[in-house]
Design a protein around this motif. Sequence first.
Motif, PDB file in Angstrom:
ATOM      1  N   LEU A  31       0.828  -1.209   0.000  1.00 35.83           N
ATOM      2  CA  LEU A  31       0.000   0.000   0.000  1.00 35.83           C
ATOM      3  C   LEU A  31       0.863   1.261   0.000  1.00 35.83           C
ATOM      4  N   ALA A  32       1.964   1.211   0.741  1.00 35.98           N
ATOM      5  CA  ALA A  32       2.854   2.366   0.815  1.00 35.98           C
ATOM      6  C   ALA A  32       3.444   2.677  -0.558  1.00 35.98           C
ATOM      7  N   HIS A  33       3.834   1.653  -1.280  1.00 31.84           N
ATOM      8  CA  HIS A  33       4.373   1.879  -2.627  1.00 31.84           C
ATOM      9  C   HIS A  33       3.285   2.351  -3.590  1.00 31.84           C
ATOM     10  N   ILE A  40      -0.617   6.751   6.077  1.00 31.76           N
ATOM     11  CA  ILE A  40      -0.019   6.617   7.407  1.00 31.76           C
ATOM     12  C   ILE A  40      -1.035   6.997   8.480  1.00 31.76           C
ATOM     13  N   ASP A  41      -1.792   8.050   8.230  1.00 33.36           N
ATOM     14  CA  ASP A  41      -2.816   8.483   9.178  1.00 33.36           C
ATOM     15  C   ASP A  41      -3.892   7.412   9.334  1.00 33.36           C
ATOM     16  N   ALA A  44      10.542   5.216   6.410  1.00 29.90           N
ATOM     17  CA  ALA A  44      11.973   5.098   6.120  1.00 29.90           C
ATOM     18  C   ALA A  44      12.208   4.208   4.905  1.00 29.90           C
ATOM     19  N   GLN A  45      11.456   3.121   4.789  1.00 31.52           N
ATOM     20  CA  GLN A  45      11.614   2.227   3.645  1.00 31.52           C
ATOM     21  C   GLN A  45      11.296   2.938   2.332  1.00 31.52           C
ATOM     22  N   LEU A  46      10.213   3.714   2.329  1.00 36.21           N
ATOM     23  CA  LEU A  46       9.854   4.446   1.108  1.00 36.21           C
ATOM     24  C   LEU A  46      10.885   5.525   0.793  1.00 36.21           C
ATOM     25  N   ALA A  47      11.405   6.178   1.828  1.00 36.26           N
ATOM     26  CA  ALA A  47      12.418   7.214   1.613  1.00 36.26           C
ATOM     27  C   ALA A  47      13.700   6.596   1.072  1.00 36.26           C
TER      28      ALA A  47
END
Length: 446
Positions: free
Chosen positions: A72-74, A96-97, A114-117
């Motif tokens: 989902l983050a990606h 994130i919220d 951090a992983q996405l960054a």
Amino acid sequence: MDDRTIGAAMLKALRKRRGLSLADAARALIAIARELGQPCNSLPTATGLQRSVARWEAASPTRPDARHQLLLAHLYGRTPGGAVALGMGSDFAALIDALAHLGESAAQLAELGAQLARTATDQGGGMLTLLSPSTRAGLAAALADPSHTDENLVAGLAAVVSDVNARVGSLPFVRLQLMLTPAVEACRQLIAGPVPEPLLARLRGVSVAAHTLAGRLAFETRDDVASQALYATATREAGLLPDPWRRATVHMSHALVTLYSTHGLTGARALGDAAVRDAQTGDSIVVRARAHALQAEIAARAGAGRQAQAALDLAWFDMERSHGGDPSSSSFTAGHLRGFEGVCELYVGDAQLAHDRFAASASVLVAPREQVQRAIVTTDQALARIRMGDPQSAAGLLHECVRAAATTGGRVPAIRLRRARQELRPWRQEHWVADLDDHLMDVLGA
């Protein structure tokens, strides 16, 4: 409506804002899993994943597990046009919220960010990662004509600085530099132009925070010339703000890097004293406590025990007062102050007391943002053990510090590690010292 229901509704709204049906979302997540090299045979079928997406958005929702959160983050960490966007106002921030409302821990959410960054900076896209799409558009217009600067742009730049600062300890410093650069350059250009007067002080405050953090990051990546120039800008800008506590924060950060980048204590002492003077006339009690703590450490390193104790007493006096409504967003706590106490005991007091102070400090420095400070405190704790006559135990403790220093590439933890290793020279023939040397060489190349 409880938090979990709110989180589910936020996930549903996020998906619909992207124009995705349940089936579309499932197919997109499977495609991302393939791109990331994840074994798709361990994922459910598209139909099964569609049911999972529906359960995450249901009236009595389930929370996506860590693997699905990453997918989902990606998905939401990029705009529909494919640009990475992780900052305030982005779809990623909304995700994130939503996950927070669904009960996910702050530590897991920090790691997800951090992983996405890391991915963004790996791919060379870190420069604008923390700028939301609307902030990017507003920034382009304001750089062309600073009179177009508005409150949303200033808030967006402030959020970038805050986000980078929050990721200290989670990402290497060189990556943080990359992510902070747009905010620093934007502040520099906008302040030089005709920014609307009501916004100028707020923008200058953002500029001070950005340049101070950039000065620290430049120091950590061993660019002392750039660091000094950034601190000079931060000091000048802070001097134009009405409350002196802001300049005190610049002086404190500058004093710490000066302490480690120059020989002798003269420069650091002058900056520490200047920080105390500004803090005493400012409105932030937290900043005043931190300034006195720094002054105590510098005095202790100079062998001035009585001055160090007097400064510590003042720091505790301020720390134990009410901080309600304090204008500073500093995270300085009693745990941090225990670390300063330990340093003072180490230099002008009792090694056993120093060890206990360091242990107490390290035990509460558990947040991702505090890992660099924890590594420094733990290294000093190992130094106290050496002076207590327990070098083998100290060497074991230093292995933990090596791992922490390697994660961020931080200069101060590395300097502290080298100094602690020098104290182990009398035992250099012992196998446990050789093991530590191997670890230092493998991880830090030192």
